[in-house]
Design a protein around this motif. Structure first.
Motif, PDB file in Angstrom:
ATOM      1  N   SER A 114      -7.288   0.377 -17.449  1.00  0.00           N
ATOM      2  CA  SER A 114      -7.785   1.314 -18.454  1.00  0.00           C
ATOM      3  C   SER A 114      -7.963   2.681 -17.807  1.00  0.00           C
ATOM      4  O   SER A 114      -8.244   2.785 -16.620  1.00  0.00           O
ATOM      5  CB  SER A 114      -9.113   0.836 -19.044  1.00  0.00           C
ATOM      6  OG  SER A 114     -10.110   0.823 -18.047  1.00  0.00           O
ATOM      7  N   GLY A 115      -7.796   3.707 -18.606  1.00  0.00           N
ATOM      8  CA  GLY A 115      -7.968   5.061 -18.084  1.00  0.00           C
ATOM      9  C   GLY A 115      -6.980   5.351 -16.974  1.00  0.00           C
ATOM     10  O   GLY A 115      -5.798   5.067 -17.089  1.00  0.00           O
ATOM     11  N   GLU A 116      -7.489   5.890 -15.873  1.00  0.00           N
ATOM     12  CA  GLU A 116      -6.638   6.256 -14.744  1.00  0.00           C
ATOM     13  C   GLU A 116      -6.759   5.303 -13.573  1.00  0.00           C
ATOM     14  O   GLU A 116      -6.087   5.473 -12.568  1.00  0.00           O
ATOM     15  CB  GLU A 116      -7.004   7.672 -14.266  1.00  0.00           C
ATOM     16  CG  GLU A 116      -6.684   8.745 -15.271  1.00  0.00           C
ATOM     17  CD  GLU A 116      -6.970  10.133 -14.719  1.00  0.00           C
ATOM     18  OE1 GLU A 116      -7.176  10.272 -13.498  1.00  0.00           O
ATOM     19  OE2 GLU A 116      -6.994  11.069 -15.520  1.00  0.00           O
ATOM     20  N   SER A 117      -7.622   4.285 -13.642  1.00  0.00           N
ATOM     21  CA  SER A 117      -7.866   3.418 -12.493  1.00  0.00           C
ATOM     22  C   SER A 117      -6.900   2.240 -12.430  1.00  0.00           C
ATOM     23  O   SER A 117      -6.391   1.783 -13.437  1.00  0.00           O
ATOM     24  CB  SER A 117      -9.309   2.920 -12.504  1.00  0.00           C
ATOM     25  OG  SER A 117      -9.531   2.105 -13.626  1.00  0.00           O
ATOM     26  N   TYR A 118      -6.663   1.781 -11.200  1.00  0.00           N
ATOM     27  CA  TYR A 118      -5.770   0.657 -10.933  1.00  0.00           C
ATOM     28  C   TYR A 118      -6.572  -0.457 -10.263  1.00  0.00           C
ATOM     29  O   TYR A 118      -7.325  -0.211  -9.335  1.00  0.00           O
ATOM     30  CB  TYR A 118      -4.628   1.086 -10.009  1.00  0.00           C
ATOM     31  CG  TYR A 118      -3.677   2.061 -10.674  1.00  0.00           C
ATOM     32  CD1 TYR A 118      -2.498   1.617 -11.245  1.00  0.00           C
ATOM     33  CD2 TYR A 118      -3.969   3.422 -10.727  1.00  0.00           C
ATOM     34  CE1 TYR A 118      -1.624   2.501 -11.853  1.00  0.00           C
ATOM     35  CE2 TYR A 118      -3.101   4.315 -11.337  1.00  0.00           C
ATOM     36  CZ  TYR A 118      -1.929   3.849 -11.893  1.00  0.00           C
ATOM     37  OH  TYR A 118      -1.079   4.722 -12.507  1.00  0.00           O
ATOM     38  N   THR A 119      -6.376  -1.674 -10.743  1.00  0.00           N
ATOM     39  CA  THR A 119      -7.100  -2.840 -10.257  1.00  0.00           C
ATOM     40  C   THR A 119      -6.127  -3.778  -9.548  1.00  0.00           C
ATOM     41  O   THR A 119      -5.024  -4.008 -10.041  1.00  0.00           O
ATOM     42  CB  THR A 119      -7.750  -3.586 -11.444  1.00  0.00           C
ATOM     43  OG1 THR A 119      -8.625  -2.680 -12.109  1.00  0.00           O
ATOM     44  CG2 THR A 119      -8.522  -4.793 -10.984  1.00  0.00           C
ATOM     45  N   ALA A 139      -5.187   8.369  -5.465  1.00  0.00           N
ATOM     46  CA  ALA A 139      -5.631   7.246  -4.626  1.00  0.00           C
ATOM     47  C   ALA A 139      -4.571   6.149  -4.599  1.00  0.00           C
ATOM     48  O   ALA A 139      -4.370   5.493  -3.565  1.00  0.00           O
ATOM     49  CB  ALA A 139      -6.959   6.701  -5.143  1.00  0.00           C
ATOM     50  N   LEU A 140      -3.859   5.947  -5.715  1.00  0.00           N
ATOM     51  CA  LEU A 140      -2.798   4.942  -5.753  1.00  0.00           C
ATOM     52  C   LEU A 140      -1.667   5.331  -4.805  1.00  0.00           C
ATOM     53  O   LEU A 140      -1.136   4.491  -4.076  1.00  0.00           O
ATOM     54  CB  LEU A 140      -2.265   4.785  -7.179  1.00  0.00           C
ATOM     55  CG  LEU A 140      -1.180   3.723  -7.340  1.00  0.00           C
ATOM     56  CD1 LEU A 140      -1.758   2.326  -7.131  1.00  0.00           C
ATOM     57  CD2 LEU A 140      -0.537   3.832  -8.710  1.00  0.00           C
ATOM     58  N   CYS A 191      -4.113  -7.671  -1.211  1.00  0.00           N
ATOM     59  CA  CYS A 191      -4.769  -6.370  -1.075  1.00  0.00           C
ATOM     60  C   CYS A 191      -5.963  -6.376  -2.013  1.00  0.00           C
ATOM     61  O   CYS A 191      -5.823  -6.686  -3.191  1.00  0.00           O
ATOM     62  CB  CYS A 191      -3.796  -5.250  -1.451  1.00  0.00           C
ATOM     63  SG  CYS A 191      -4.538  -3.624  -1.609  1.00  0.00           S
ATOM     64  N   SER A 192      -7.133  -6.069  -1.504  1.00  0.00           N
ATOM     65  CA  SER A 192      -8.334  -6.084  -2.345  1.00  0.00           C
ATOM     66  C   SER A 192      -8.769  -4.684  -2.763  1.00  0.00           C
ATOM     67  O   SER A 192      -9.762  -4.528  -3.470  1.00  0.00           O
ATOM     68  CB  SER A 192      -9.481  -6.785  -1.611  1.00  0.00           C
ATOM     69  OG  SER A 192      -9.771  -6.096  -0.411  1.00  0.00           O
ATOM     70  N   GLU A 193      -8.025  -3.670  -2.350  1.00  0.00           N
ATOM     71  CA  GLU A 193      -8.403  -2.289  -2.646  1.00  0.00           C
ATOM     72  C   GLU A 193      -7.955  -1.899  -4.057  1.00  0.00           C
ATOM     73  O   GLU A 193      -6.902  -2.296  -4.519  1.00  0.00           O
ATOM     74  CB  GLU A 193      -7.775  -1.341  -1.632  1.00  0.00           C
ATOM     75  CG  GLU A 193      -8.236  -1.622  -0.207  1.00  0.00           C
ATOM     76  CD  GLU A 193      -7.443  -0.823   0.788  1.00  0.00           C
ATOM     77  OE1 GLU A 193      -7.672   0.404   0.861  1.00  0.00           O
ATOM     78  OE2 GLU A 193      -6.612  -1.413   1.486  1.00  0.00           O
ATOM     79  N   SER A 194      -8.776  -1.107  -4.719  1.00  0.00           N
ATOM     80  CA  SER A 194      -8.423  -0.559  -6.024  1.00  0.00           C
ATOM     81  C   SER A 194      -8.212   0.943  -5.859  1.00  0.00           C
ATOM     82  O   SER A 194      -8.487   1.508  -4.811  1.00  0.00           O
ATOM     83  CB  SER A 194      -9.516  -0.848  -7.047  1.00  0.00           C
ATOM     84  OG  SER A 194     -10.738  -0.284  -6.626  1.00  0.00           O
ATOM     85  N   ALA A 195      -7.695   1.574  -6.911  1.00  0.00           N
ATOM     86  CA  ALA A 195      -7.453   3.014  -6.875  1.00  0.00           C
ATOM     87  C   ALA A 195      -8.070   3.647  -8.116  1.00  0.00           C
ATOM     88  O   ALA A 195      -7.830   3.190  -9.232  1.00  0.00           O
ATOM     89  CB  ALA A 195      -5.958   3.298  -6.816  1.00  0.00           C
TER      90      ALA A 195
END
Length: 120
Positions: free
Chosen positions: A19-24, A83-84, A74-78
């Motif tokens: 959702s929005g601009e974030s990446y999970t 950030a991605l 990979c456990s990191e989100s952006a």
């Protein structure tokens, strides 16, 4: 429960826009990972680049163009596209790539239902 591909022994992480601009990060088991060199002609020049095809079993997250796929966990989100891109560069040595196209091979009647994400 998702199915596994009989030729899929890889674990991948799809950094997927939810959702929005974030990446999970979405970890996928039983995927298939293939890298190959491809040649493209642009302005009369031949350019060699790597192309990756990741086949994800049906029942898992469906990648979208613009998502990033990392080989392994990979456990990191952006939080945003900047950030991605940083995560893509961090994991590029492991073969991470930005998805350019996705083929839906999970439609009814398709053998070995999966999604084929392609990019470089």
């Amino acid at each position: 429960m998702s199915d596994y591909l009989p030729f899929g022994g890889d674990t991948v992480t799809v950094l997927h826009r939810v959702s929005g601009e974030s990446y999970t990060p979405c970890v996928v088991l039983g995927a298939s990972w293939q890298q190959r060199a491809v040649r493209a002609i642009a302005n009369r020049d031949a350019e060699l680049s790597d192309e990756t095809i990741c086949r994800i079993p049906a029942g898992n997250v469906v990648p979208d163009p613009g998502d990033v796929i990392v080989l392994g966990t990979c456990s990191e989100s952006a939080a945003d596209d900047i950030a991605l891109t940083a995560l893509l560069e961090k994991y590029r040595a492991q073969g991470a790539f930005r998805v350019q196209s996705v083929a839906d091979n999970a439609r009814p009647g398709m053998p070995l239902a999966h999604y084929a994400a392609r990019g470089n």
